[in-house]
Design a protein around this motif. Structure first.
Motif, PDB file in Angstrom:
ATOM      1  N   VAL A 135       0.866  -1.170   0.000  1.00 36.53           N
ATOM      2  CA  VAL A 135       0.000   0.000   0.000  1.00 36.53           C
ATOM      3  C   VAL A 135       0.908   1.226   0.000  1.00 36.53           C
ATOM      4  CG1 VAL A 135      -1.746   1.274   1.312  1.00 36.53           C
ATOM      5  CG2 VAL A 135      -1.822  -1.235   1.228  1.00 36.53           C
ATOM      6  N   GLN A 136       0.594   2.195  -0.857  1.00 40.04           N
ATOM      7  CA  GLN A 136       1.441   3.380  -0.969  1.00 40.04           C
ATOM      8  C   GLN A 136       0.610   4.596  -1.323  1.00 40.04           C
ATOM      9  OE1 GLN A 136       3.702   3.258  -4.908  1.00 40.04           O
ATOM     10  NE2 GLN A 136       3.398   1.085  -4.473  1.00 40.04           N
ATOM     11  N   VAL A 137       1.254   5.748  -1.294  1.00 39.93           N
ATOM     12  CA  VAL A 137       0.630   7.002  -1.724  1.00 39.93           C
ATOM     13  C   VAL A 137       1.738   7.889  -2.277  1.00 39.93           C
ATOM     14  CG1 VAL A 137       0.806   8.101   0.559  1.00 39.93           C
ATOM     15  CG2 VAL A 137      -0.924   8.881  -1.055  1.00 39.93           C
ATOM     16  N   HIS A 138       1.427   8.623  -3.334  1.00 46.73           N
ATOM     17  CA  HIS A 138       2.396   9.522  -3.945  1.00 46.73           C
ATOM     18  C   HIS A 138       1.978  10.965  -3.678  1.00 46.73           C
ATOM     19  CE1 HIS A 138       4.012   6.019  -5.899  1.00 46.73           C
ATOM     20  NE2 HIS A 138       2.850   5.765  -6.451  1.00 46.73           N
ATOM     21  N   PRO A 139       2.938  11.853  -3.462  1.00 46.02           N
ATOM     22  CA  PRO A 139       2.608  13.249  -3.140  1.00 46.02           C
ATOM     23  C   PRO A 139       2.045  14.006  -4.344  1.00 46.02           C
ATOM     24  CG  PRO A 139       4.963  13.031  -3.484  1.00 46.02           C
ATOM     25  CD  PRO A 139       4.381  11.640  -3.540  1.00 46.02           C
ATOM     26  N   CYS A 140       1.316  15.076  -4.033  1.00 51.12           N
ATOM     27  CA  CYS A 140       0.876  15.996  -5.080  1.00 51.12           C
ATOM     28  C   CYS A 140       2.014  16.984  -5.354  1.00 51.12           C
ATOM     29  CB  CYS A 140      -0.392  16.729  -4.648  1.00 51.12           C
ATOM     30  SG  CYS A 140      -0.148  17.816  -3.228  1.00 51.12           S
ATOM     31  N   ASP A 141       1.847  17.837  -6.345  1.00 54.65           N
ATOM     32  CA  ASP A 141       2.892  18.791  -6.709  1.00 54.65           C
ATOM     33  C   ASP A 141       3.323  19.648  -5.517  1.00 54.65           C
ATOM     34  OD1 ASP A 141       2.745  17.818  -9.279  1.00 54.65           O
ATOM     35  OD2 ASP A 141       1.704  19.568 -10.103  1.00 54.65           O
ATOM     36  N   ALA A 142       2.371  20.103  -4.711  1.00 54.59           N
ATOM     37  CA  ALA A 142       2.692  20.986  -3.581  1.00 54.59           C
ATOM     38  C   ALA A 142       3.512  20.270  -2.503  1.00 54.59           C
ATOM     39  CB  ALA A 142       1.405  21.542  -2.966  1.00 54.59           C
ATOM     40  N   GLN A 143       3.393  18.963  -2.401  1.00 46.34           N
ATOM     41  CA  GLN A 143       4.095  18.193  -1.363  1.00 46.34           C
ATOM     42  C   GLN A 143       5.411  17.604  -1.848  1.00 46.34           C
ATOM     43  OE1 GLN A 143       0.890  15.384  -1.033  1.00 46.34           O
ATOM     44  NE2 GLN A 143       0.158  16.260   0.895  1.00 46.34           N
ATOM     45  N   ALA A 144       5.589  17.490  -3.138  1.00 42.76           N
ATOM     46  CA  ALA A 144       6.740  16.768  -3.690  1.00 42.76           C
ATOM     47  C   ALA A 144       7.988  17.638  -3.749  1.00 42.76           C
ATOM     48  CB  ALA A 144       6.407  16.264  -5.078  1.00 42.76           C
ATOM     49  N   PRO A 145       9.141  17.047  -3.470  1.00 45.40           N
ATOM     50  CA  PRO A 145      10.392  17.784  -3.674  1.00 45.40           C
ATOM     51  C   PRO A 145      10.492  18.212  -5.142  1.00 45.40           C
ATOM     52  CG  PRO A 145      10.790  15.719  -2.512  1.00 45.40           C
ATOM     53  CD  PRO A 145       9.360  15.700  -2.980  1.00 45.40           C
ATOM     54  N   GLY A 146      10.854  19.443  -5.368  1.00 42.74           N
ATOM     55  CA  GLY A 146      10.944  19.931  -6.744  1.00 42.74           C
ATOM     56  C   GLY A 146       9.599  20.282  -7.353  1.00 42.74           C
ATOM     57  N   GLY A 147       8.521  20.131  -6.581  1.00 46.90           N
ATOM     58  CA  GLY A 147       7.199  20.515  -7.069  1.00 46.90           C
ATOM     59  C   GLY A 147       6.593  19.610  -8.121  1.00 46.90           C
ATOM     60  N   ARG A 148       7.106  18.382  -8.229  1.00 53.05           N
ATOM     61  CA  ARG A 148       6.576  17.456  -9.230  1.00 53.05           C
ATOM     62  C   ARG A 148       6.011  16.218  -8.542  1.00 53.05           C
ATOM     63  NH1 ARG A 148      10.131  16.030 -14.351  1.00 53.05           N
ATOM     64  NH2 ARG A 148       8.581  16.908 -15.726  1.00 53.05           N
ATOM     65  N   GLY A 149       4.690  16.214  -8.350  1.00 57.30           N
ATOM     66  CA  GLY A 149       4.026  15.075  -7.732  1.00 57.30           C
ATOM     67  C   GLY A 149       3.865  13.929  -8.710  1.00 57.30           C
ATOM     68  N   LYS A 150       3.075  12.932  -8.305  1.00 58.54           N
ATOM     69  CA  LYS A 150       2.917  11.765  -9.173  1.00 58.54           C
ATOM     70  C   LYS A 150       1.477  11.289  -9.142  1.00 58.54           C
ATOM     71  CE  LYS A 150       4.580   7.068  -9.939  1.00 58.54           C
ATOM     72  NZ  LYS A 150       5.299   5.949  -9.351  1.00 58.54           N
ATOM     73  N   GLU A 151       0.835  11.369 -10.301  1.00 58.64           N
ATOM     74  CA  GLU A 151      -0.468  10.748 -10.477  1.00 58.64           C
ATOM     75  C   GLU A 151      -0.263   9.563 -11.407  1.00 58.64           C
ATOM     76  OE1 GLU A 151      -2.915  13.865 -12.002  1.00 58.64           O
ATOM     77  OE2 GLU A 151      -1.703  14.141 -13.776  1.00 58.64           O
ATOM     78  N   GLU A 152      -1.201   8.636 -11.389  1.00 55.72           N
ATOM     79  CA  GLU A 152      -1.043   7.422 -12.183  1.00 55.72           C
ATOM     80  C   GLU A 152      -2.328   7.103 -12.920  1.00 55.72           C
ATOM     81  OE1 GLU A 152       2.011   5.157  -9.111  1.00 55.72           O
ATOM     82  OE2 GLU A 152       0.084   4.226  -9.526  1.00 55.72           O
ATOM     83  N   CYS A 153      -2.183   6.402 -14.025  1.00 56.75           N
ATOM     84  CA  CYS A 153      -3.299   5.798 -14.745  1.00 56.75           C
ATOM     85  C   CYS A 153      -2.939   4.345 -14.954  1.00 56.75           C
ATOM     86  CB  CYS A 153      -3.517   6.468 -16.098  1.00 56.75           C
ATOM     87  SG  CYS A 153      -4.077   8.159 -15.991  1.00 56.75           S
ATOM     88  N   TRP A 154      -3.882   3.482 -14.743  1.00 54.98           N
ATOM     89  CA  TRP A 154      -3.648   2.054 -14.909  1.00 54.98           C
ATOM     90  C   TRP A 154      -4.623   1.512 -15.946  1.00 54.98           C
ATOM     91  CZ3 TRP A 154      -4.331   0.746  -9.028  1.00 54.98           C
ATOM     92  CH2 TRP A 154      -3.269   1.285  -8.299  1.00 54.98           C
ATOM     93  N   LEU A 155      -4.108   0.755 -16.886  1.00 53.31           N
ATOM     94  CA  LEU A 155      -4.930   0.026 -17.842  1.00 53.31           C
ATOM     95  C   LEU A 155      -4.684  -1.457 -17.587  1.00 53.31           C
ATOM     96  CD1 LEU A 155      -6.761  -0.238 -20.329  1.00 53.31           C
ATOM     97  CD2 LEU A 155      -4.681  -0.087 -21.738  1.00 53.31           C
TER      98      LEU A 155
END
Length: 133
Positions: free
Chosen positions: A58-78
């Motif tokens: 189980v995990q979670v990725h930060p949004c842009d505001a929380q991520a170092p360098g301002g680059r968060g991570k969203e995902e799409c799964w097929l």
């Protein structure tokens, strides 16, 4: 832009020794991911196949505001292939505070708090940054 992308196989303990064509796992290796190198025009895109033989963490990725360098991570799964009864845990069933989430992560009960979705080939899931999955 019509070209083959370079790829690399990544071993994972939860990976598989036998992969579907056109992929081949080296003898004795458990390949969990095949990563594709993005073209320079879309360097921020990560494309990979995930092959699992057991449940993932189980995990979670930060949004842009929380991520170092301002680059968060969203995902799409097929989902391209899935065993009968396959499911994906995405988000919590109900709102939960930070302390309860930490406690559930520590004692292993966090899986019971997730919303589980059946997964069959052709399903598409969007996972916004900040979503537990």
């Amino acid at each position: 832009m019509n070209r083959l992308l370079a790829s690399s196989a990544v071993e994972r303990p939860w990976g598989r020794e036998h992969l579907p064509p056109p992929f081949v796992a080296p003898v004795g290796a458990r390949i969990g991911e095949i990563w594709f190198e993005p073209p320079a025009e879309i360097e921020a895109l990560l494309v990979k196949y995930i092959f699992t033989s057991e449940a993932l963490s189980v995990q979670v990725h930060p949004c842009d505001a929380q991520a170092p360098g301002g680059r968060g991570k969203e995902e799409c799964w097929l989902v391209t292939s899935a065993e009968p009864g396959a499911r994906l845990g995405i988000g919590f069933l109900e709102a939960i505070d930070a302390e309860a989430m930490r406690a559930a992560a520590r004692d292993g009960s966090i899986e019971n708090l997730l919303e589980w979705h059946p997964a069959v080939p052709g399903d598409f899931f969007y996972i916004p940054a900040g979503t537990v999955h």
